[in-house]
Design a protein around this motif. Structure first.
Motif, PDB file in Angstrom:
ATOM      1  N   VAL A 220       3.347  -2.882   5.359  1.00 28.16           N
ATOM      2  CA  VAL A 220       2.070  -3.325   5.920  1.00 28.16           C
ATOM      3  C   VAL A 220       1.025  -2.235   5.766  1.00 28.16           C
ATOM      4  O   VAL A 220      -0.128  -2.492   5.426  1.00 28.16           O
ATOM      5  CB  VAL A 220       2.259  -3.726   7.395  1.00 28.16           C
ATOM      6  CG1 VAL A 220       0.913  -3.964   8.059  1.00 28.16           C
ATOM      7  CG2 VAL A 220       3.127  -4.964   7.494  1.00 28.16           C
ATOM      8  N   GLU A 221       1.480  -0.987   5.953  1.00 28.14           N
ATOM      9  CA  GLU A 221       0.534   0.126   5.856  1.00 28.14           C
ATOM     10  C   GLU A 221      -0.042   0.233   4.444  1.00 28.14           C
ATOM     11  O   GLU A 221      -1.250   0.372   4.249  1.00 28.14           O
ATOM     12  CB  GLU A 221       1.265   1.413   6.225  1.00 28.14           C
ATOM     13  CG  GLU A 221       0.339   2.591   6.439  1.00 28.14           C
ATOM     14  CD  GLU A 221       1.142   3.860   6.660  1.00 28.14           C
ATOM     15  OE1 GLU A 221       0.664   4.914   6.270  1.00 28.14           O
ATOM     16  OE2 GLU A 221       2.255   3.765   7.211  1.00 28.14           O
ATOM     17  N   ILE A 222       0.863   0.130   3.426  1.00 26.18           N
ATOM     18  CA  ILE A 222       0.382   0.209   2.041  1.00 26.18           C
ATOM     19  C   ILE A 222      -0.538  -0.959   1.729  1.00 26.18           C
ATOM     20  O   ILE A 222      -1.595  -0.804   1.127  1.00 26.18           O
ATOM     21  CB  ILE A 222       1.576   0.234   1.066  1.00 26.18           C
ATOM     22  CG1 ILE A 222       2.394   1.498   1.289  1.00 26.18           C
ATOM     23  CG2 ILE A 222       1.091   0.170  -0.373  1.00 26.18           C
ATOM     24  CD1 ILE A 222       3.670   1.534   0.505  1.00 26.18           C
ATOM     25  N   ALA A 223      -0.126  -2.158   2.194  1.00 24.87           N
ATOM     26  CA  ALA A 223      -0.913  -3.339   1.876  1.00 24.87           C
ATOM     27  C   ALA A 223      -2.286  -3.281   2.530  1.00 24.87           C
ATOM     28  O   ALA A 223      -3.266  -3.788   1.987  1.00 24.87           O
ATOM     29  CB  ALA A 223      -0.176  -4.599   2.321  1.00 24.87           C
ATOM     30  N   SER A 224      -2.365  -2.609   3.695  1.00 26.79           N
ATOM     31  CA  SER A 224      -3.650  -2.606   4.391  1.00 26.79           C
ATOM     32  C   SER A 224      -4.660  -1.730   3.671  1.00 26.79           C
ATOM     33  O   SER A 224      -5.854  -1.814   3.933  1.00 26.79           O
ATOM     34  CB  SER A 224      -3.457  -2.115   5.826  1.00 26.79           C
ATOM     35  OG  SER A 224      -2.989  -0.781   5.788  1.00 26.79           O
ATOM     36  N   GLU A 225      -4.180  -0.871   2.750  1.00 24.47           N
ATOM     37  CA  GLU A 225      -5.132  -0.045   1.999  1.00 24.47           C
ATOM     38  C   GLU A 225      -5.794  -0.800   0.869  1.00 24.47           C
ATOM     39  O   GLU A 225      -6.777  -0.351   0.298  1.00 24.47           O
ATOM     40  CB  GLU A 225      -4.402   1.180   1.419  1.00 24.47           C
ATOM     41  CG  GLU A 225      -4.077   2.214   2.467  1.00 24.47           C
ATOM     42  CD  GLU A 225      -3.115   3.251   1.946  1.00 24.47           C
ATOM     43  OE1 GLU A 225      -2.994   3.354   0.710  1.00 24.47           O
ATOM     44  OE2 GLU A 225      -2.490   3.951   2.762  1.00 24.47           O
ATOM     45  N   ILE A 226      -5.238  -1.960   0.511  1.00 24.74           N
ATOM     46  CA  ILE A 226      -5.826  -2.762  -0.559  1.00 24.74           C
ATOM     47  C   ILE A 226      -7.007  -3.526   0.016  1.00 24.74           C
ATOM     48  O   ILE A 226      -6.847  -4.286   0.965  1.00 24.74           O
ATOM     49  CB  ILE A 226      -4.787  -3.766  -1.105  1.00 24.74           C
ATOM     50  CG1 ILE A 226      -3.550  -3.043  -1.586  1.00 24.74           C
ATOM     51  CG2 ILE A 226      -5.394  -4.626  -2.195  1.00 24.74           C
ATOM     52  CD1 ILE A 226      -3.753  -2.172  -2.782  1.00 24.74           C
ATOM     53  N   PRO A 227      -8.195  -3.298  -0.514  1.00 21.11           N
ATOM     54  CA  PRO A 227      -9.336  -4.017   0.043  1.00 21.11           C
ATOM     55  C   PRO A 227      -9.246  -5.524  -0.211  1.00 21.11           C
ATOM     56  O   PRO A 227      -9.013  -5.960  -1.327  1.00 21.11           O
ATOM     57  CB  PRO A 227     -10.540  -3.399  -0.678  1.00 21.11           C
ATOM     58  CG  PRO A 227      -9.991  -2.731  -1.873  1.00 21.11           C
ATOM     59  CD  PRO A 227      -8.564  -2.385  -1.587  1.00 21.11           C
TER      60      PRO A 227
END
Lengths: 572, 166
Positions: free
Chosen positions: A529-536
């Protein structure tokens, strides 16, 4: 229903393979062979439409072949992106097959017609492409690549004439080298992580050292980049594709490079979702676009020119995926589907031009608009679509990428936005050159025109149309042209479908849950989730105009509702 | 992970020799190079399984660490079969190339050479049109003076510019 469908997934590969065996068994009876081939492709298409219907709302289906659970056995995965690729590839392979059958019928009695090996090999090609789209592990992806590449070697050198052998040698050697690179990378990945399952890799690659990750990432990108014909790894393409028969070139140009792009997209979203290589990818994308289209401008042979525009438009796809944003990926998914269709259509139309005029060299063409208005329409619609003239689907895809680029707002992205527009204009110039020379110019003005272009009267010329372009060739081409138009008409639903697919691909949890099961994913869910949240994710229901686009326009009405919604542009 | 140093060295030599041979223009050497590279890659996969161990057949008295990892072997077998097919096809291709053209070398694409050699000047796009051939003015109307006789100075200027460029 869902479960039963899941167990049927491997049939998308098996039906063409078995069909190929049957078709080969009947090598003496051309009619039976054709029927077997068409029926296998039709059944595959029906299955794949059922699959895309099952995943339409964002489900991901995974099947573990022979019941071996995920990280050990072979898994095949259908998510929205691969389902879309499967359906589009089946549609165009079916259309090209019908065209090839028509061409075989039209050339019966001559030695140039397809030999009995054509249909079985064609089915093997389709099986390989399906396998690559379905592959849930790196090695199965390699096997898929090898299946369709080996079939493509045979199709490219079919007949064994001097031209094709010469072109075939380059193509085969380059492809083998890229496959070997891929194989070495698989070995390195296995040594580093102890798995080749894509879902398992998605978790384990993140735990490696940064520099080992970077090494594996670059090796994968280079191996796929050769297959996808990304500059500077694209030199083999214009030399080899144009020598093959028209249907073969059409399906190569449409599909094979896109399997490379598909793999790059999987690498960038599933395996290495970080942004470390984005600037490098953008530079590559810009060079691919510009060098490709400049190459196209100097060619005089239509097939070679189209091969160069193919390279140039691969640049768009790399640009879209290098943005690492949902908007960019949405546009890329849509554009891949659009570009498969459009490039195949253009090559089939070129095949018709070659049949009608005896040559595909623009210097020797002329009068075609007058002799055959139907051919002119069949060329004009996809040509404008390729150049991205609104309201065609090429425009919808490009506008999405430009939106993503503007929202990214870095110097590299702005360069790419400019490059996208310049390349579009140059593409228009390239197709306009074909148009004005082949269709509008008088054949008398061409140097050394073919006698076919100089009929005694217009009636003679029109009569020759029916002989040279029979219905069973024009029919499949017309079907494909209308399919390209359908991409415009259905742009709204397709765009929201691609957006859903792009979100799921960046989130990664749907894919991982389907393959590995929920318990395994729960342990690493927070990191994912953390990595995905960095994708705008720019969907703020206003296409990101308020928050992200640094330009303000006056076309927006007071209540912030923009009046130029790109999604429904075409359907109006 | 333990790796056998001899195997690493053999793999390195195989890959290096293979790459060197693929870079040759002679097709026979390219085939030999491809064979070497594919075998080097296979060795690499073999090594990725870690150190050697017992055959991976389940037996009661062996613990799980004693077995050799079977997956690389499965991958390796597949890769060998694929490489075998590819090499066979390449040999056929090279032989065919020899039969047709008595040619054991990679040949340039003639169309590519032609395009590269063509001058920047395009007689159709860059020169003045001597006669008007349009059919839109009602049956080939009289060509205008300018079109029939382009101004001599502009034509000379063009030619000079072109020569200067060459």
């Amino acid at each position: 229903m869902q479960d039963e469908l899941t167990t049927l997934i491997p049939l998308a590969v098996l039906i063409p393979l078995f069909g190929s065996a049957f078709a080969f068994a009947f090598y003496r009876q051309q009619t039976v062979q054709r029927m077997v081939t068409v029926i296998s492709l039709l059944v595959t298409l029906v299955l794949e439409i059922a699959l895309i219907a099952a995943v339409w709302h964002g489900e991901t289906l995974a099947v573990h072949v022979a019941g071996w659970p995920a990280p050990w056995g072979i898994s095949m995965v259908v998510d929205q992106f691969s389902a879309l690729m499967l359906v589009v590839s089946s549609l165009i392979t079916l259309a090209v097959l019908l065209y090839a059958i028509g061409q075989g019928a039209a050339e019966e009695g001559q030695d140039t017609g397809p030999v009995s090996i054509f249909y079985p090999t064609y089915l093997i090609l389709v099986a390989g492409v399906s396998n690559a789209f379905l592959a849930g592990d790196l090695f199965n992806l390699y096997v898929g690549f090898e299946i369709f590449l080996t079939a493509s070697y045979v199709l490219l050198t079919m007949g064994g004439g001097e031209q094709r052998i010469r072109a075939g040698v380059t193509y085969v050697v380059v492809s083998i080298i890229s496959s070997m690179l891929f194989l070495i990378t698989i070995g390195a990945v296995y040594a580093a992580t102890g798995t080749v399952n894509l879902a398992d890799l998605a978790i384990k690659l993140g735990e490696l050292d940064d520099h080992i990750q970077l090494l594996l990432h670059v090796m994968l990108l280079v191996a796929f980049g050769i297959k996808a014909a990304v500059f500077p790894l694209a030199f083999w393409l214009p030399d080899s594709y144009p020598t093959a028969p028209a249907p073969v070139t059409a399906v190569f140009a449409g599909l094979l490079t896109k399997v490379g792009i598909y793999s790059i997209i999987r690498t960038e979203t599933l395996l290495f979702p970080g942004t470390q290589l984005n600037t490098a990818l953008m530079v590559v994308a810009l060079l691919t676009m510009i060098v490709g289209i400049l190459g196209a401008l100097v060619q005089s042979d239509i097939k070679r020119m189209l091969s160069f525009t193919l390279i140039s438009h691969i640049g768009y796809l790399v640009f879209g995926l290098a943005l690492s944003s949902v908007v960019g990926m949405t546009a890329t998914i849509y554009y891949v589907a659009h570009h498969i269709t459009i490039q195949t259509t253009m090559f089939l139309v070129t095949g018709l031009i070659e049949r009608r005029a005896g040559t595909s060299n623009v210097d020797r063409l002329g009068s075609l608009a007058k002799l055959s208005p139907l051919l002119a329409i069949l060329f004009f619609v996809p040509a404008m679509n390729l150049a991205g003239i609104p309201p065609f689907s090429g425009f919808v895809g490009k506008i999405g990428m430009i939106q993503g680029g503007i929202a990214e707002n870095t110097w590299a992205a702005w360069m790419l936005v400019a490059g996208t527009m310049i390349t579009s204009v140059l593409t228009l110039l390239a197709v306009a050159r074909i148009w004005s020379r082949s269709f509008w110019r008088k054949a008398e003005d061409a140097e050394d025109p073919d006698p076919l272009l100089l009929p005694k009267s217009l009636e003679h010329g029109r009569a020759a149309n029916r002989r040279l372009m029979p219905m069973n060739l024009v029919g499949p081409t017309t079907f494909l042209v209308s399919l390209t138009v359908a991409f415009t008409v259905a742009a709204g639903p397709l765009m929201s479908f691609s957006q859903q697919a792009a979100r799921d691909m960046y989130e990664r949890t749907p894919y991982l849950e389907a393959v590995l099961g929920e318990e395994r994913v729960d342990g690493v869910r927070e990191e994912l989730v953390e990595i995905a949240s960095e994708i705008p994710d720019l969907d703020t229901e206003d296409d990101g105009v308020d928050d992200f686009a640094p330009v303000t326009t006056t076309t927006e009405s007071e209540d912030g509702e923009d009046t130029y919604g790109t999604d429904d542009e075409g359907s109006e | 992970m333990t790796v056998n140093l001899t195997l690493v060295l053999v793999m390195g030599v195989m890959l290096a020799t293979g790459v060197y041979m693929v870079l040759e223009r002679s097709l026979t050497r390219v085939v030999l190079g491809v064979i070497l590279i594919s075998n080097g890659a296979n060795l690499m996969i073999l090594m990725s399984g870690g150190r050697a161990g017992e055959a991976p057949l389940v037996r009661d008295y062996l613990s799980s660490e004693d077995y050799f990892d079977p997956l690389p072997q499965a991958l390796l077998l597949t890769a060998i079969v694929i490489a075998f097919a590819l090499v066979a096809f390449m040999l056929a291709l090279v032989y065919r190339s020899w039969v047709i053209g008595r040619q054991d070398e990679v040949v340039d694409d003639p169309e590519d050479r032609r395009v590269a050699a063509q001058p920047v000047y395009d007689p159709e796009e860059d020169s003045e049109i001597p006669t008007e051939t349009t059919e839109f003015d009602g049956g080939g109307g009289a060509p205008t003076e300018e079109a029939a006789e382009p101004a001599p100075d502009s034509r000379r200027a063009r030619r000079e510019r072109r020569e200067g460029r060459d």
